[in-house]
Motif scaffolding. Sequence first.
Motif, PDB file in Angstrom:
ATOM      1  N   UNK C  89       0.662  -1.536   0.291  1.00  0.00           N
ATOM      2  CA  UNK C  89       0.170   0.212  -0.091  1.00  0.00           C
ATOM      3  C   UNK C  89       0.886   1.112  -0.174  1.00  0.00           C
ATOM      4  N   UNK C  90       0.353   1.972  -1.214  1.00  0.00           N
ATOM      5  CA  UNK C  90       0.583   3.080  -0.937  1.00  0.00           C
ATOM      6  C   UNK C  90       1.433   4.641   0.166  1.00  0.00           C
ATOM      7  N   UNK C  91       0.009   4.226   1.339  1.00  0.00           N
ATOM      8  CA  UNK C  91       0.486   4.807   2.140  1.00  0.00           C
ATOM      9  C   UNK C  91       1.425   3.968   3.162  1.00  0.00           C
ATOM     10  N   UNK C  92       1.379   2.957   3.050  1.00  0.00           N
ATOM     11  CA  UNK C  92       3.273   2.110   4.193  1.00  0.00           C
ATOM     12  C   UNK C  92       3.923   2.535   3.439  1.00  0.00           C
ATOM     13  N   UNK C  93       4.117   3.409   2.631  1.00  0.00           N
ATOM     14  CA  UNK C  93       5.228   3.479   1.972  1.00  0.00           C
ATOM     15  C   UNK C  93       5.370   4.531   2.651  1.00  0.00           C
ATOM     16  N   UNK C  94       4.103   5.496   2.345  1.00  0.00           N
ATOM     17  CA  UNK C  94       4.534   7.102   2.272  1.00  0.00           C
ATOM     18  C   UNK C  94       4.962   7.008   4.138  1.00  0.00           C
TER      19      UNK C  94
END
Lengths: 264, 339, 394
Positions: C89-94
């Motif tokens: 998930x891009x959120x976790x990467x963010x």
Amino acid sequence: MSQDRTILVCAKETPDTYSDLSFSASGVQFSNPRPVLNAYDASALEEALVLSEAHGFRVHVVMVGPERASETLRKALAMGADEATLLTGAPKDADSAVIAKILAAFVQQFGPDAVIMGRQSQDTDVGLAGGMLADHLHWPWTTNAIGIRFEEEAFWVKRQGDSAQEWIASPMPCLITCSNNLNDPRIPTLKGIMASKKKPMHLVGIDQLPGGDALSTLAPATTIESLKPMPERAAGELVEGDLETLVDALMKGLASIPETGVGS
Amino acid sequence: MRVCAVIPCFQEELRSSSLEVLTKSAAVASSSSAHVEAWLVGPTAEKHSSKAAQYGAATLRLMELEVDSEAKGVNVSLGRRIVDTVDEFMTHSAAELDANDPSEDSTLLLFDNTELTKDILGACGARLDAPVIPDVVDLSWDGHHCIAQRPTYASKVMSEVHAEGSVILCSIRAGLFEPIEKPVEATLHRYKAPESDLLGQVLKELVAPEGDTVDLTEAPIIIGVGRGINDETGKDLVAKLASLIRGEIAISRAHFESGMYSHTLLVGQSGKVVAPRLYLALGISGSIQHVAGMSESHTIIAINKDPEAPIFDLADLGIVGDLYQILPALIHALESTKA
Amino acid sequence: MFNIHDPYLFEDELAEDDRMIMEAAREYCQANLEPRALRGNQDEIFDPEIPKEMADMGLLGASIAEEYGGGGASQTAYGLIAREVERVDSGYRSFMSVQSSLVMVPIEKFGTEEQKQQYLPKLASAEMIGCFGLTEPDHGSDPSSMVTRAVPTDGGWVLNGAKTWITNSPIADVAIVWAKVKEEEKDVIRGFIVETSWKGVSTPHIKDKMSLRASETGELVFQDVFVPETHMFPEIRGLKGPFTCLNSARYGIAWGTVGAAEFCYERSRTYVGERKQFGHPLAANQLPQTKLANMLTDITTMQLLAWRLGQLRDAGKVDPAMISLAKRHNVGKALDIARIARDMHGGNGVTGDYRVIHHVMNLESVNTYEGTYDIHGLILGREITGIQAFVPKG
């Protein structure tokens, strides 16, 4: 307490059998081209590390494999093993019996207080090497461990049997093979990976082991002649619909098997 | 030439996996004109000898051992002594065979594929310095060559394994060979138990939790429980269904992690490998690790709410729906039939 | 054999350390993050255990020096980690990018020895969570027009202003804040380390996002906040400060979106293989096949761009425009792939269960933040033509 005592973990590198499999002219191919540490051996290593944390054993990992397998062995160091040995020069088609003889020579020379290893490898599911090695060493052994404790100078193993579990205590030295349901092996951390570069990894040709000349020329007594797709089960009828339809279909299905006693 | 069925004897009844080993031994022997022996090891060896003859063993070798009654069938008391016995019988009987026909001196040893056998098969092979092929689903033997089929790579691949030698050991997967009676006149040899050396091992405790004494590899009907059953209500429904269709409960690894059932019930690559008459899969998605443990079942019926679940690819009958609605209705239907 | 996940075998070219870090990150993300992603995204939950887990794995500040608690790994390793986290998930990467690139990087590069000692080990161990305040409500692509300002006072500064679209702000202990300061009559942008517990700092949560729902986003509001002198970066002046951080984060995004695209491709490949219509798998049709072929071709270019950019960063040969090129290309392609993957899933594609639509929605943000797709086009345009076109003429 016993940093001079060592647990030897015997590990194997296998294809990543949980990735997608396909057949080609050259045999079986997996979508992950890189080999992995056999999952059962990873459980064995995890348990050795836990015992080491509690009781101060040194953990040494040994693997029979080609030089390329050093990357997989390094993963064991990254997980926390203290030292590793890669035994090279085994015949490419070595079976469990050949591997067990090579490991026996190494164990006799090395003299660990216990050997812990996976109960089988995840590719061939053979599961013979542990018992073979124990018999060569004339050591007590316990297979299919789902729990291990070190108590009263002995290894207590909870073994999963056919219909019950047994706690068996073995004096040192002894051999234990592990189920992969024993634990969840730790994932190497970034720090562990960086630290693994500094840990000793020995590359030893099997001809350097005691009786090495004979080991190098061992011929496997079993050979895998062919690998074929499993005969596929054809998918049967799929029933969707209202509850009555579903239960009717189930009742018919159950009644067709005499052992259920349904419809008799 | 002889085919020897190695039979651990510690229960009142001979296990069905042992009958399968005897049947397969007789079948392999008849195609290679070999003699069939049964090697009966354990406290109930005498009791099972007539049954072995009924299933085609013309020579019976009995090793009666006293085994701590509570620890019957556990490895530390019985398993180790099977290794010693196999070694002992090979030595004794080799002399007899030599006297009969030295050129024909070859032996195929067949075992079942229980945890008891898995514990000792490697050691037996090492002791006899003979090739071993475990967990085979089919095999042929001509006296010196054995060709066996065995599933590998989580049962996705059938591998053909060849072994060569005057002594070869194989274990056969349970549930695949229909036991067939073939009564013969048998000669009986009794042996004195060798001194046992447990190498310092001690059985500390036998853990057999409630409802945990079942041997799944022997069960004709297995109800496989997956993540689709996730609470006590579901567990009760499964128990009720099991009693109505004479089923034993098994679990997938995904479900084992929930802690609702015992480890003994685990079926899959990392648990038991079963091939019952019926495998009823409840809420099991069909991961490759689980399928590796049950794909040889004779009939598979699966219930799952997800029509795309991989289990349906191998089910003979697939039912798409909610277990919590289907099970009560099915139990009701079964109860009204019985009544 | 043709590898349908890595056609040009770039993973074979990685250094052993980097490959081991990639494998470990993949194992962690698939085992621990993937199972939380569905609920995380659907229900706007950022599990507070995640920072600690990532820290234990060594994923926070992977390329920060070991003496400050970082991992001492290569830039390539940092990128590979971003790829594995964003595969979920891009959120976790963010979250991970902000902590590592936007907070730890400026402290390591611009901070005093005391600042490094005080903050970096705690950020690496997730005892502290950081955020980065540059963007303001009225100043996004044009940060030089920011209005947040620090004025001198006894022993430090008084900070006033507001920042928005701040990843991690609601859970942050510390913020890297960029604000204007008067130096010799001119406005100069300077950087400050501001603790969110200080008087006058608030971090309102931004609700009802339709994107990056698995990570926390908020504002940073400063009302007469006293910032001690010791909490200013001593040397760095101007936009070079924030842009250094953004280059590091954008580099991570170029890698991260490879993971998001690979996820969407892999899910589509599986789906069309299993889903049968008109009696055959969807994969037996020409349209799905060429869609997958296009995806894999784009993914291969994305992989090779990211991999080469990592080599350049490790060799110290990188120019910011190179990062713009990769950020713009990789996010743009990932978004295209995610949208097509959503389409290939038919009706199922709109449910969270298949997780493809999460990536579509996330990538809409990723395409916008850290320099929009078009702004990076203008950065490249300026390099190509020698003419800046950010400020409209007319």
